[in-house]
Motif scaffolding. Sequence first.
Motif, PDB file in Angstrom:
ATOM      1  N   SER A 183     -26.023   9.645  13.888  1.00  0.00           N
ATOM      2  CA  SER A 183     -26.643   8.251  13.500  1.00  0.00           C
ATOM      3  C   SER A 183     -28.054   8.242  14.291  1.00  0.00           C
ATOM      4  N   THR A 226     -18.204   2.389  12.035  1.00  0.00           N
ATOM      5  CA  THR A 226     -19.337   2.488  11.362  1.00  0.00           C
ATOM      6  C   THR A 226     -19.134   3.693  10.226  1.00  0.00           C
ATOM      7  N   GLU A 228     -18.691   5.410   7.190  1.00  0.00           N
ATOM      8  CA  GLU A 228     -18.797   4.948   5.505  1.00  0.00           C
ATOM      9  C   GLU A 228     -17.464   5.112   4.706  1.00  0.00           C
ATOM     10  N   ASP A 229     -16.916   6.289   5.068  1.00  0.00           N
ATOM     11  CA  ASP A 229     -15.663   6.613   4.109  1.00  0.00           C
ATOM     12  C   ASP A 229     -14.633   5.606   4.706  1.00  0.00           C
ATOM     13  N   ALA A 230     -14.000   4.947   3.900  1.00  0.00           N
ATOM     14  CA  ALA A 230     -12.985   3.796   3.869  1.00  0.00           C
ATOM     15  C   ALA A 230     -11.634   4.672   4.535  1.00  0.00           C
ATOM     16  N   ARG A 233     -12.091   6.075   7.775  1.00  0.00           N
ATOM     17  CA  ARG A 233     -12.319   5.114   8.806  1.00  0.00           C
ATOM     18  C   ARG A 233     -10.754   4.549   8.991  1.00  0.00           C
TER      19      ARG A 233
END
Length: 262
Positions: A183, A226, A228-230, A233
């Motif tokens: 990030s 944060t 992105e891949d659910a 995560r």
Amino acid sequence: MRPSRFRTRALLALLAIAATAPLFAAEPTTTVPTSLRNTGDAAHLFGYTPKPGMEAQFDAGYRKHLDWHKTHDDPLVWYGWYVTHGPRMGMFIDGSFGAPFSAFDNRVAIADDVKDADRNVTPYADAAFRSVWRVRRDLSTGTPLEEWKPSAMVQVHTYKVRLGKAKQFEQIVKRMRSVAEASGKTGAFTWYEGIGGVDNEFILMVARDGWGAFDAPGDLEGVLATIEDATTRRELLSGYAAFVEDVSSEVWRYRSDLSLIP
């Protein structure tokens, strides 16, 4: 007896060699480093609670004690912070970072150090804790304290990990490091593993230059959220909940006037 021709030649050869040798033989010396910046992984923390109404006296006495360290050429760095937010608000914390653990076996005039602290510091504060940590460079995105580059503030999270779950916890932290580095929006994340005075605990210290830096996530759960891949995560957050028993968070404000950087 008159020396033989062979013995005379040998004596002349020895005199010629001696003429080219140093006048005095060099004695072995032990080099004591004048700087211990980033030479090791030790982190020693000490907490003090100023006695009611004696905060000014404590600060003045602690400055005098730092002067003692300075005049005795102490090669260790000593940082000073006040806890401004969190359960230990008002506590003063000092610490030495970035030196080898062996450096504390060879501290400068330790008996005199204790005497000076007894005169100038302890009358105005109560000792709250002392603990020893090891910086985990493999888990961290930066090590500013070890490099003697303290930030104006530091966000501190202490994670109590469930017994037997430290290695699984570390795997989640490694994923956090990857996300944070990708990030590029977070401050330096530095992880420490407790090795003395603490059990199954890790500290995350996040360098913050000011309140604006808090817009970026500064804790393990916040960074993992944060991703992105659910599916990933959910798995990581589920592991985080299973491995961590408790978390406490604080903000420490750096006091350059109560610190000593050699």
